[in-house]
Write an enzyme that holds these catalytic residues in place. Structure first.
Site, short mmCIF file in Angstrom:
data_model
loop_
_atom_site.label_atom_id
_atom_site.label_comp_id
_atom_site.label_asym_id
_atom_site.label_seq_id
_atom_site.Cartn_x
_atom_site.Cartn_y
_atom_site.Cartn_z
N ARG A 56 36.47 45.75 32.89
CA ARG A 56 36.95 44.64 32.03
C ARG A 56 37.18 45.19 30.62
O ARG A 56 36.27 45.22 29.80
CB ARG A 56 35.92 43.51 32.01
CG ARG A 56 35.61 42.97 33.38
CD ARG A 56 34.57 41.87 33.38
NE ARG A 56 34.09 41.64 34.73
CZ ARG A 56 34.74 40.94 35.66
NH1 ARG A 56 35.88 40.36 35.35
NH2 ARG A 56 34.25 40.81 36.87
N CYS A 78 36.23 37.15 37.59
CA CYS A 78 37.61 37.30 37.08
C CYS A 78 38.29 35.94 36.97
O CYS A 78 39.03 35.69 36.01
CB CYS A 78 38.44 38.20 38.01
SG CYS A 78 37.83 39.88 38.06
C1 BEZ Z 1 34.22 39.24 39.98
O1 BEZ Z 1 33.51 38.33 40.39
O2 BEZ Z 1 35.20 39.04 39.28
C2 BEZ Z 1 33.85 40.65 40.36
C3 BEZ Z 1 32.52 41.00 40.38
C4 BEZ Z 1 32.18 42.29 40.73
C5 BEZ Z 1 33.17 43.20 41.06
C6 BEZ Z 1 34.50 42.83 41.00
C7 BEZ Z 1 34.85 41.54 40.64
#
Ligand code: BEZ
Length: 260
Positions: free
Chosen positions: A173, A96
């Site tokens: 997302r 993110c």
């Molecule tokens: C992230 O790294 O943004 C992420 C990865 C897996 C689940 C939630 C967030």
């Protein structure tokens, strides 16, 4: 405050990657945080706020939300501009952070396309503010666009960003392209563990705007400057005009391209 948000992110991670080697205190706290969030939300929201899914061509459902830039009413905010409304799973998580930073770095390109960015995650406004500040301090990137604090999941549910078989607590997302008439024009959904492609988001936006401006369609892998598809003729007269037009590169009457 940051500690608690770290735990929230940690829980979302455990949910996605399994919890085989993370048996630490933070996970327990993160889990408790999420359970409490769920209990509160179950009692308030689940029954009154079913998950819905806007479709291409629909008017973007309106909402009011608290954001890092203050209160936002979607329809008022648009003011004749395009909107790119996107969700991400959680603050203080690595994928993110890369995505949000990429949106921030390319904000000017969106603005040149008469487009405003709006982010969202199921986190509190305090978490958003702490994360924006943390990213600014650590990387010098400023997430200078409204990020919705959707702790009650109302917007996530309205836009089908909450997909419970992927995660019950974190938005997937999603990206919604909304035109100046407030119509949903393109939708992308990515899972929690795959970051989006910023070039593709900008390419898709340019493709939509070019298609509208010239009443044409975009072929596979179209990039700005490439030839575009001319719509098929609707009358015999149109067909004759097309056959006579030396600017048009025609494979057959239904497959024809031209440069803009
Ligand atoms: C992230 O790294 O943004 C992420 C990865 C897996 C689940 C939630 C967030």
């Amino acid at each position: 405050m940051e500690g608690l948000h770290f735990c929230t992110s940690f829980y979302v991670y455990a949910e996605v990657f399994g919890d085989n080697h993370h048996g630490c205190f933070q996970k327990e706290v993160g889990y408790l945080y999420q359970r409490i969030k769920h209990i509160i939300m179950d009692s308030n929201e689940t029954h009154t706020n079913p998950i819905s899914m806007p479709r291409i061509g629909d008017i973007a459902p309106n909402f009011e939300a608290i954001t890092t830039k203050g209160k936002l009413n979607l329809h008022d905010y648009a003011k004749g501009q395009w909107l790119v409304l996107f969700s991400h799973p959680a603050d203080f998580t690595p994928v993110c952070t890369t995505e949000m930073s990429a949106f921030a770095k390319r904000k000017k390109e969106f603005e040149h396309l008469n487009t405003q960015l709006i982010g969202l995650s199921i986190d509190s406004i305090h978490s958003h503010i702490a994360w924006v500040q943390n990213v600014r301090e650590k990387t010098w990137v400023y997430l200078d666009f409204p990020i919705i604090a959707d702790l009650d999941m109302s917007v996530s549910k309205l836009y089908g960003m909450l997909q419970p078989n992927e995660s019950e607590t974190a938005a997937v997302r999603a990206v919604f392209f909304i035109d100046p008439e407030l119509k949903v024009r393109l939708i992308m959904y990515y899972p929690l563990n795959v970051g989006r492609n910023m070039d593709e988001i900008l390419r898709a936006l340019k493709a939509l705007q070019t298609a509208d401006a010239h009443k044409v369609a975009m072929p596979v892998d179209w990039q700005p400057g490439d030839p575009v598809i001319v719509p098929p003729p609707k009358t015999l007269e149109d067909l004759d005009a097309r056959l006579a037009d030396k600017e048009i590169d025609m494979v057959d009457f239904y497959l024809a391209k031209k440069s803009l």
